[in-house]
Design an enzyme around this catalytic site. Structure first.
Site: not given
Length: 482
Positions: A382, A409
């Site tokens: 968000y 990662c």
């Protein structure tokens, strides 16, 4: 400070967003971001209910969700007391249903129940938690836009107080399953009142173009909402209790809630008159915002309650309508600020960022911690903003604009996009990110095979595990390739 240091004359970095103020004291806590019993103790170390973060780290490790039990209970009581008082002359008080999706475990369910709140669930798994906690089915509700037959059957077996029906097709399925069991399902119909809440698109849920609810729009004749009322009234296996709406989440402005209440009451009155029905309940949902940063301005529970009561009172008087029993569904507003996440700092690096035009660069410091998007997915989902503080000690160093990032990662693995932290933060320091009670543990994942962190409750100088942390054995237990 000099331009070469990458800061404005006032001390703030030109890379910082406009809402982020440069702190005069980086050790100071902003009260609205934290549980009421979080403070700085000896040596500037953060404590909660008298327990230091160094003790929590030594006992439980990091990352770690730290919940103030007293603060949770206080916020739950505040909502119940405020809404009961505001609506006492309208409908005798309000049913406050804690939105379990924000954060739910067995102990939280018991806290909710002991403080006089009911519990909303939205899956069979959440119902299982409620059952394990020993909650009475009459004090539970079940939401969801795509409930399975198994979930509907479980709701009926547990004799749930409410099943919130989300579509005409689901209404037919609930009626058929209840009839097959020789039972009556207690139902609320979730409507979309067409109110556009000022929040992120993904958590605004009352406009037409989204998956939830029955449309109140009647452009092509009878609306889906009215069809559902008429259909439900005709089913012997459905006990139609009333209507429900939820306009979104993390909302600060009162106007959306007030407009939704007026529209739902007007519709409820029209349906009662047209179909000679009694619809005794109206659930106005939740979505009340909390402070994630110093720039956020949440409203106290009493202010929310009084504003909503004024609209309900005036609308019922205008319609000459006997007020239905009102219910609300706060989740984030109760649990969000009760919790902070404790991290340990690892790698630090500073990069030079080009300003607009590319002729000038300014430094941004990256502070890596031992968690990330697996324990807080909200920033990547968000674009949510958070705050952070140096938790293990005080510092007299000048604040430096920092970006707190995780260990995963992914370049988007950002925990706090912009925050001023002391310039002497080093590997091994502890950081605390407040406001992580809602939708952090609930959305946690095992991305990169990282175990989910434990949850600790702290009260009256004592800390205890509520949810143990996962181990690598837990992660491998479902892998059948061995």
């Amino acid at each position: 400070m000099t331009e070469q240091a990458g800061v404005r004359e006032t001390g703030g970095s030109e890379l910082a967003p406009d809402w982020l103020a440069y702190p005069t004291n980086a050790n100071e806590l902003t009260p609205k971001l934290w549980a009421h019993d979080v403070e700085r103790g000896e040596g500037g170390q953060l404590t909660v209910a008298g327990v230091s973060v160094s003790e929590l780290k030594a006992r439980f490790g990091s990352p770690l969700y730290v919940v103030s039990e007293a603060d949770f209970r206080t916020r739950a009581r505040d909502f119940k007391d405020a809404f009961d008082a505001a609506f006492a002359d309208i409908c005798g008080g309000v049913d406050v249903d804690y939105a379990g999706k924000s954060f739910l475990c067995t102990e939280i369910a018991r806290w909710v129940d002991s403080e006089g709140l009911r519990l909303d669930t939205c899956s069979g798994g959440e119902l299982a938690v409620a059952a394990r906690a020993g909650l009475d089915g009459d004090r539970l509700g079940l939401h969801g836009n795509n409930k399975s037959d198994a979930e509907i059957n479980r709701a009926l077996e547990m004799k749930l107080g409410r099943i919130v029906v989300d579509s005409l097709a689901e209404l037919d399925r609930v009626a058929a399953i209840a009839a097959g069991r020789g039972e009556r399902a207690r139902v609320l119909l979730r409507l979309t009142p067409g109110v556009h809440a000022h929040t992120h698109e993904f958590i605004a849920t009352a406009h037409e173009d989204q998956k939830f609810g029955l449309s109140m729009s009647a452009d092509d004749g009878v609306s889906a909402a009215e069809q559902a009322v008429a259909t439900a009234a005709g089913y012997a296996s459905i006990d139609l209790l009333g209507l429900h709406c939820h306009i979104g989440s993390q909302i600060f402005e009162p106007e959306g809630f007030e407009l939704a209440a007026e529209r739902l009451l007007t519709f409820l009155d029209a349906m009662q008159r047209k179909y000679a029905l009694l619809l005794p309940e109206l659930d106005l949902g939740g979505g009340y915002g909390i402070a994630y940063t110093a720039a956020d301005t949440p409203r106290p529970a009493a202010d929310i309650a009084n504003a909503m009561a004024a609209v309900v009172r005036a609308t019922c008087q205008r319609l000459d309508l006997a007020a239905p029993r009102i219910s609300i569904e706060p989740g984030r507003a109760i649990v969000g600020s009760t919790t902070f996440t404790l991290y340990e700092v690892g790698t630090l690096k500073t990069v030079n960022v080009e300003l607009e035009g590319g002729q000038v660069t300014r430094p941004r410091r990256y502070v890596s911690v031992d968690g990330g998007m697996s324990d807080n997915a909200r920033p990547v989902l968000y674009d949510a903003d958070y705050s952070a503080v140096l938790a293990g000690r005080a510092s007299a160093a000048a604040p430096a604009l920092s970006r707190v990032v995780g260990k995963h990662c992914e370049s988007g693995d950002i925990v706090v996009r912009d925050v001023y932290l002391p310039g002497d933060v080093v590997a091994g320091d502890l950081l605390a990110v407040p406001g992580t009670g809602a939708y952090c543990w609930a959305l946690a994942s095992n991305y990169n095979y990282v175990p989910r962190p434990p949850v600790v409750a702290v009260r009256d100088g004592a800390a205890r595990l509520m949810v143990r942390g996962e181990t690598e054995d837990d992660l491998l237990a479902r892998d059948l390739g061995a």
